[in-house]
Design a protein around this motif. Structure first.
Motif, short mmCIF file in Angstrom:
data_model
loop_
_atom_site.label_atom_id
_atom_site.label_comp_id
_atom_site.label_asym_id
_atom_site.label_seq_id
_atom_site.Cartn_x
_atom_site.Cartn_y
_atom_site.Cartn_z
N GLU A 264 35.84 48.81 41.74
CA GLU A 264 36.56 48.41 42.95
C GLU A 264 36.85 49.59 43.88
O GLU A 264 37.18 49.39 45.05
CB GLU A 264 37.83 47.63 42.65
N GLN A 265 36.68 50.80 43.41
CA GLN A 265 36.90 51.99 44.24
C GLN A 265 35.66 52.88 44.28
O GLN A 265 35.74 54.07 44.55
CB GLN A 265 38.11 52.76 43.72
N THR B 224 37.45 50.24 50.84
CA THR B 224 38.09 50.64 49.59
C THR B 224 39.40 51.32 49.91
O THR B 224 39.47 52.10 50.86
CB THR B 224 37.19 51.63 48.81
#
Length: 122
Positions: free
Chosen positions: A21-22, A102
């Motif tokens: 997710e990052q 992000t």
């Protein structure tokens, strides 16, 4: 925030890997900042100022992505031109890992930057 640093076996340039997710944050750190200590120190200085509320926000526009620091968060989003925006509408045309926005907390972001700097200096 989980991250891992390594070096490309061929170029020896540093690589930052973060959770899925990052992922764009790791790519930004690897490609936009890379080994540029002057830029790294500048970003850390502004991140500290945003964290302490000395300034409300700060933005760095890189080659591929932009960093925005504000309201206790660090956000990376892609720089796009009109042709790229049209391509994004067709999901079969993947542009790069820069497609997603992000973000993370500014505290975590500062920790990541300090860790990156330590890795580079080791």
């Amino acid at each position: 925030m989980d991250f891992q640093f390594s070096r490309d076996p061929i170029t020896q340039l540093p690589i930052a890997r973060l959770s899925m997710e990052q992922e764009a944050l790791g790519q930004w750190l690897s490609e936009e900042v890379s080994t540029d200590q002057v830029l790294l120190v500048e970003i850390m200085r502004y991140a500290e100022q945003v964290r302490s509320r000395a300034i409300p926000q700060w933005q760095y526009v890189g080659r591929e992505a932009t960093l925005l620091l504000e309201d206790g968060a660090a956000e990376i989003f892609p720089n796009r031109n009109d042709d790229e925006l049209e391509a994004i509408e067709d999901p079969s045309l993947e542009l790069s890992d820069w497609n997603a926005v992000t973000s993370c907390g500014v505290e975590d972001f500062i920790h990541l930057l300090r860790s990156w700097q330590s890795y580079l200096l080791a």
